[in-house]
Design a protein around this motif. Structure first.
Motif, PDB file in Angstrom:
ATOM      1  N   ALA A  82      55.858  53.636  87.246  1.00 49.77           N
ATOM      2  CA  ALA A  82      55.005  53.974  88.388  1.00 49.77           C
ATOM      3  C   ALA A  82      54.076  52.789  88.605  1.00 49.77           C
ATOM      4  O   ALA A  82      53.224  52.509  87.758  1.00 49.77           O
ATOM      5  N   ASP A  84      51.424  50.305  91.130  1.00 51.82           N
ATOM      6  CA  ASP A  84      50.302  50.479  92.066  1.00 51.82           C
ATOM      7  C   ASP A  84      49.669  51.858  91.893  1.00 51.82           C
ATOM      8  O   ASP A  84      49.401  52.568  92.866  1.00 51.82           O
ATOM      9  N   PHE A  85      49.430  52.214  90.661  1.00 54.72           N
ATOM     10  CA  PHE A  85      48.936  53.552  90.318  1.00 54.72           C
ATOM     11  C   PHE A  85      47.447  53.658  90.616  1.00 54.72           C
ATOM     12  O   PHE A  85      46.654  52.849  90.150  1.00 54.72           O
ATOM     13  N   SER A 109      42.226  52.940  88.399  1.00 51.02           N
ATOM     14  CA  SER A 109      43.595  52.701  87.965  1.00 51.02           C
ATOM     15  C   SER A 109      43.623  52.694  86.443  1.00 51.02           C
ATOM     16  O   SER A 109      42.648  53.076  85.795  1.00 51.02           O
ATOM     17  N   ASN A 114      47.862  48.190  86.735  1.00 55.74           N
ATOM     18  CA  ASN A 114      48.081  49.329  87.630  1.00 55.74           C
ATOM     19  C   ASN A 114      49.511  49.862  87.532  1.00 55.74           C
ATOM     20  O   ASN A 114      50.012  50.488  88.457  1.00 55.74           O
ATOM     21  N   THR A 115      50.166  49.586  86.403  1.00 59.20           N
ATOM     22  CA  THR A 115      51.530  50.059  86.207  1.00 59.20           C
ATOM     23  C   THR A 115      51.610  50.982  85.010  1.00 59.20           C
ATOM     24  O   THR A 115      51.158  50.630  83.912  1.00 59.20           O
ATOM     25  N   TRP A 145      51.186  56.401  93.793  1.00 56.92           N
ATOM     26  CA  TRP A 145      51.894  55.320  93.101  1.00 56.92           C
ATOM     27  C   TRP A 145      53.217  55.055  93.815  1.00 56.92           C
ATOM     28  O   TRP A 145      53.592  55.767  94.739  1.00 56.92           O
TER      29      TRP A 145
END
Lengths: 280, 89
Positions: A82, A84-85, A109, A114-115, A145
């Protein structure tokens, strides 16, 4: 031999788990913990076949009423990474304020990036301010996401327990205010430590021995703390006042110092005693 | 990959005692961080640093492990297993 046997058994288990990734992913939907981490089974899953994310934290650690603290929410991504969480939170609890890390500003995030990789456990942090008198806070969490090339969005609910504050609000942090000569007035100081989450509008007045003249900064009728006029839990701050002891003989004396403040909108006060020295 | 890991675990006597310190630390950190509040993010970071020091790890070690974690499903599974053993028992 026993250790070897156990090791082989574990290796076999590992092989079995690896052969059933769907089962391992679905298992996160039925885990229940009697502690602070609870999964009531009411999670909305965007579909095991497509992936989705799981919020592992349904109940955070408690925040004391009147306090502001950071809480962590734990997440896992199923099947696919996921990217751009992002997480945002809202609440209908009156007076509760939620904010985010300064580097992201309007959302939270994951701690390192951000992954959320498939199967990885990581957390997001939220800063929550809980006013006095609050009951348990319910946050509505929206996670967004990208997964397998598709934008995803899912809503969750998290409870923040609110603990009542008990105990003394404030404590005297020093016992000695300093010394002043009979010939020259001097600024003496007293220290206080906040014990309650937040004390506001702190005002301090000093009742000295007969013959001592007390003057406050800016010729006010009171003094306050050096940093500001509030005290947070664990914060120690100092208050200063000018003492003219020209009418006193050298020796040891004491002040009665009254600290008044408001907590949860209610006025309160406490009195401490500080020693000081008059020198020749 | 799973077969290789299984044989290595068997050969090295790996098991509950054989969990790598980084795996154990990460699993417990991910569990415990939910169970406490922090005055600020610096305090959260400080808590992690204490755990790293207690485990004989540096921040450099941890950062390298996190990078490896992102690249290895097997490592993530190990952390998840340790997490469930520690956190949900």
């Amino acid at each position: 031999m026993m250790k070897k046997a156990i090791t082989v058994l574990m290796a076999a288990s590992l092989l079995a788990l690896s052969a059933m990734p769907a089962l391992a992913a679905e298992d996160t939907g039925t885990i229940t913990d009697t502690g602070t981490i609870t999964d009531t089974g009411s999670m909305v899953d965007s579909g095991a076949a497509r992936g989705g994310v799981t919020l592992r934290t349904r109940r955070t650690a408690a925040i004391v009423e009147g306090d502001t603290a950071w809480v962590a929410l734990s997440w896992t991504a199923a099947r696919a990474d996921a990217t751009d969480f992002k997480v945002v939170a809202q609440t209908r609890s009156p007076g509760v304020i939620v904010s985010y890390p300064t580097n992201t500003d309007s959302y939270s995030s994951l701690m390192d990036n951000n992954t959320l990789s498939a199967g990885e456990i990581d957390f997001t942090s939220l800063r929550v301010s809980v006013p006095y008198g609050s009951r348990n806070v319910r946050l509505s969490i929206t996670a967004t996401w990208t997964q397998s090339g598709q934008s995803q969005k899912q809503a969750f609910t998290v409870t923040i327990p609110v603990a009542r504050f008990t105990g003394n609000d404030i404590a005297q942090a020093s016992k000695y205010a300093g010394s002043v000569s009979v010939s020259d007035p001097a600024w003496l100081e007293v220290e206080w430590t906040g014990l309650a989450p937040l004390l506001s509008d702190v005002e301090i007045t000093v009742n000295g021995p007969r013959g001592a003249t007390i003057t406050y900064p800016a010729d006010r009728a009171f003094t306050s703390l050096y940093y500001n006029n509030s005290l947070e839990d664990g914060e120690t701050d100092v208050a200063r006042f000018l003492v003219d002891a020209t009418s006193l003989a050298p020796g040891s004396y004491s002040f009665k110092v009254e600290v008044s403040y408001t907590k949860a909108g209610k006025a309160s006060s406490t009195i401490g005693e500080f020693a000081f020295e008059v020198t020749g | 990959m799973a077969i290789v890991v299984a044989f290595i675990a068997a050969a090295c006597g790996g098991g509950g005692d054989g969990v790598a310190p980084e795996v154990a630390l990460e699993a417990r950190w991910q569990c415990d961080v939910q169970r406490q509040t922090f005055d600020d993010l610096g305090a959260l970071d400080a808590e992690l640093n204490v755990r790293l020091a207690n485990s004989g790890l540096t921040r450099v070690d941890y950062d390298a492990f996190k990078e490896e974690l992102g690249a290895s499903a097997e490592l993530r599974n190990q952390v998840a297993d340790e997490y469930e053993t520690y956190c949900l028992s």
